[in-house]
Design a protein around this motif. Structure first.
Motif, PDB file in Angstrom:
ATOM      1  N   TYR A 160       4.247   3.848  -8.161  1.00 49.30           N
ATOM      2  CA  TYR A 160       5.044   2.633  -7.949  1.00 49.30           C
ATOM      3  C   TYR A 160       6.181   2.540  -8.977  1.00 49.30           C
ATOM      4  O   TYR A 160       7.338   2.245  -8.625  1.00 49.30           O
ATOM      5  N   ARG A 167       0.823  -1.209   0.000  1.00 48.36           N
ATOM      6  CA  ARG A 167       0.000   0.000   0.000  1.00 48.36           C
ATOM      7  C   ARG A 167       0.859   1.262   0.000  1.00 48.36           C
ATOM      8  O   ARG A 167       0.415   2.317  -0.462  1.00 48.36           O
ATOM      9  N   ASP A 182      -1.600   4.895  -8.817  1.00 52.24           N
ATOM     10  CA  ASP A 182      -0.741   3.999  -8.032  1.00 52.24           C
ATOM     11  C   ASP A 182       0.351   3.389  -8.913  1.00 52.24           C
ATOM     12  O   ASP A 182       1.503   3.233  -8.480  1.00 52.24           O
ATOM     13  N   GLN A 200      -1.296   9.822  -3.140  1.00 53.51           N
ATOM     14  CA  GLN A 200      -0.200   8.997  -3.669  1.00 53.51           C
ATOM     15  C   GLN A 200       1.062   9.826  -3.950  1.00 53.51           C
ATOM     16  O   GLN A 200       2.164   9.278  -3.984  1.00 53.51           O
ATOM     17  N   LEU A 251       3.409   1.626  -1.792  1.00 54.29           N
ATOM     18  CA  LEU A 251       3.910   1.726  -3.174  1.00 54.29           C
ATOM     19  C   LEU A 251       5.433   1.845  -3.263  1.00 54.29           C
ATOM     20  O   LEU A 251       5.976   2.362  -4.244  1.00 54.29           O
TER      21      LEU A 251
END
Length: 626
Positions: free
Chosen positions: A477, A415, A473, A567, A417
């Motif tokens: 990532y 979570r 995300d 994020q 990332l």
């Protein structure tokens, strides 16, 4: 009357005075007379004094008689000599007469004799000339035996080369002889010397070939060196000897290499190389170190063999012979190195072995070029590179393999990332290998291959694992993983191209995040309807929409971070966070400026446009850029 005699006129007185004045000690005649008198006047008496005169006279007569007798004998001898002289004169006269008679009779014979004598003298001179000519232009019996050997298989001696030089000198002098008008003799002699030279070189070739067949590394004698310099004029024979030497030395080198591997040095010192077979780097390093020492020694011995030769035309033959000598170690060397490469699995060790092979390949190729050894080293180097790349690929696959599914790919992102641990592990392995690669020669090619072997499958796995994430995300990532890769590779050289490719991928993800963040800001600030109206130059923006936008805009300007996507804060790189934020804010500033200009445009028909905006676009840009 006679005058009385005085002492001056008295003869007796004068004589008496003379006698008295005479010094007998200096009168030699008187002394001799007295000495002679003493021999017979032995008694001084009156009688003897009276008889002294008669004795002296008798003695004188006796002496004269003795003289006469002696002279008579002399006269008789002279008479005999005269008679003999007369006889000799008669004999001489007779001989002269006979000689005159003989001379008259033998005049023609004498002339013939003189002519023969002159001819004999001329023949003697001709004989001397012929002897000198033969001595100069022909070999003596001893020289002939030296050149061809008195017995079969006789060894070559230093005198052989002296005679061979003489043969060559005679052959060269024949040219002068031809210029002097003796063409026939010169050609015959040249032909004979050519035959001698060919026969001598044939014998020299057989002897040298036999000697080289059994030659020891420390037994290159001066006679062999001289023989090689003479055989160079016969390229075929010279090549056969060099080939024979190379074949012999090849066997010796292989035998020595096997002994070094299995037996070791004299008395076991140094120890056999194969005792270190458990240590691959030392084992392979010791084998190549032995070759690095042995092959230059063989080259020195080969150059010593031909040190008197003209080396301008021999460079290719030297390289071929040295390559032939060194080729013998290819088989035992290749078997042992390939065994190590096939059994070893450690990437670092395999990479170190590859560097060893490259290092010794460059050194050995500097000494010996061509031949099977060069090809063997090329193949071993290629095998070693493939081995460590295969080992590295296998290690990468094992790390990237999912324990649960046993399939390639990283575990699903967490979570937060952040990159999974396998990414850090792989990058640490890459860092360790690149640290070693940065210290070796020809490292650029190795570094490029190693990075491709790790980064390419890693990027593929990261992309696959991110493909299941939402767009934002996935971008965060991917940026975090790419950032981790970039920070690792930035420490090493020759990474420019790879860094550019990673940066291009990062820029694409930043663009994605920027677009998503800008879209979020547009939605939160209620800019969607207004932006649609802005696209139509004739449309009018409603006042209530402007008021709603400005209220939200003022709140946004007071706390810009409130409207950032959650994020964005998960980005590991502050540069990435700043870039996304700046670019998305620039979108809002651009739209704000367009609205501001549309409202303040007189053609838009807005009254009191200042009432709608509390800040100019420049002030908004300053606030958001801070």
């Amino acid at each position: 009357m006679k005058e009385p005699a005085t002492s001056e006129n008295d003869p007796i007185q004068k004589r008496l005075n003379k006698i008295l004045e005479t010094r007998l000690d200096t009168d030699k005649d008187t002394l001799e007379a007295l000495s002679d008198l003493s021999t017979f006047f032995t008694e001084n008496t009156l009688q003897t004094r009276r008889n002294l005169r008669s004795q002296i006279e008798k003695r004188s007569v006796a002496i004269n008689e003795n003289f006469l007798e002696s002279f008579r004998e002399v006269k008789l001898s002279l008479d005999s000599i005269c008679n003999e002289i007369d006889a000799m004169a008669k004999s001489v006269n007779s001989m002269k007469e006979n000689l005159r008679s003989s001379q008259a009779l033998t005049h023609d014979l004498i002339q013939q004799t003189n002519s023969l004598q002159a001819e004999s003298n001329k023949l003697q001179i001709d004989q001397q000339i012929a002897g000198a000519f033969l001595s100069r232009f022909q070999l003596s019996v001893a020289e002939h035996q030296t050149l061809y050997g008195a017995v079969k298989d006789a060894p070559i001696t230093p005198d052989f080369f002296t005679v061979l030089d003489r043969v060559q000198s005679i052959h060269a002098d024949c040219r002068i002889l031809m210029q002097s008008g003796y063409q026939t003799a010169a050609l015959d002699i040249m032909e004979e010397m050519t035959l001698h030279q060919e026969g001598a070189l044939e014998r020299l070739y057989r002897w040298t070939q036999s000697h080289c067949r059994n030659i020891d590394s420390h037994d290159v004698g001066s006679l062999v060196v001289q023989a090689m310099s003479r055989l160079q004029d016969r390229p075929v024979l010279f090549k056969y000897v060099i080939d024979e030497y190379a074949t012999a030395r090849r066997s010796v080198l292989v035998r020595s290499f096997i002994d070094a591997l299995t037996v070791g040095g004299p008395g076991g010192n140094p120890k056999p190389i194969e005792m270190h077979a458990h240590d691959p780097k030392r084992y392979i390093g010791d084998m190549f170190a032995w070759l690095h020492q042995a092959i230059p020694t063989e080259k020195e011995n080969l150059l010593l063999l031909i040190k008197l030769c003209d080396k301008n035309d021999l460079s290719e033959q030297i390289q071929n012979a040295l390559a032939n000598i060194a080729d013998g170690v290819c088989h035992p060397l290749k078997i042992r190195v390939e065994t190590i490469l096939n059994s070893e699995k450690d990437t670092i060790i395999l990479f170190a072995i590859s560097n060893l092979l490259r290092f010794y390949q460059n050194i050995i190729n500097y000494v010996v070029k061509g031949g099977n050894l060069e090809q063997c080293l090329i193949e071993l180097r290629g095998h070693s590179e493939q081995s460590y790349l295969n080992a590295l690929s296998a290690q990468v696959r094992s790390i990237l393999q999912r324990p649960t599914t046993q399939s390639m790919g990283l575990d699903p992102p967490q979570r937060d990332l952040v990159p999974p641990p396998s990414v850090g592990k792989l990058l640490n392995i890459l860092k360790e290998i690149l640290s070693v690669a940065s210290m070796v020669e020809g490292r650029q090619s190795d570094i490029t291959k190693i990075v491709s072997c790790v980064i390419d499958p890693l990027l593929q796995s990261v992309t696959e694992s991110a493909s299941h994430l939402p767009t934002i995300d996935m971008a965060v990532y991917m940026l975090n993983c790419l950032y981790h890769m970039q920070t690792t590779l930035a420490m090493f050289e020759f990474m420019d191209e790879r860094m550019e490719r990673l940066q291009a991928q990062s820029d694409a993800q930043i663009d994605t995040l920027t677009s998503e963040q800008a879209s979020s800001l547009v939605a939160n600030l209620n800019l969607g309807p207004i932006y649609t109206i802005l696209q139509n130059s004739q449309a009018r923006i409603e006042a209530n929409l402007l008021k709603i936008f400005m209220n939200k805009m003022d709140a946004f300007l007071e706390m810009p971070d409130v409207l950032l996507l959650p994020q964005i804060n998960l980005l590991l790189s502050s540069t990435h966070r700043s870039t996304v934020q700046k670019r998305s804010f620039n979108v809002i500033i651009t739209i704000y400026k367009q609205i501001y200009e549309r409202i303040h445009d007189p053609e838009s028909g807005y009254e009191s446009p200042e009432s709608f905006f509390s800040k100019t676009p420049e002030q908004v840009a300053e606030l958001l850029s801070g």
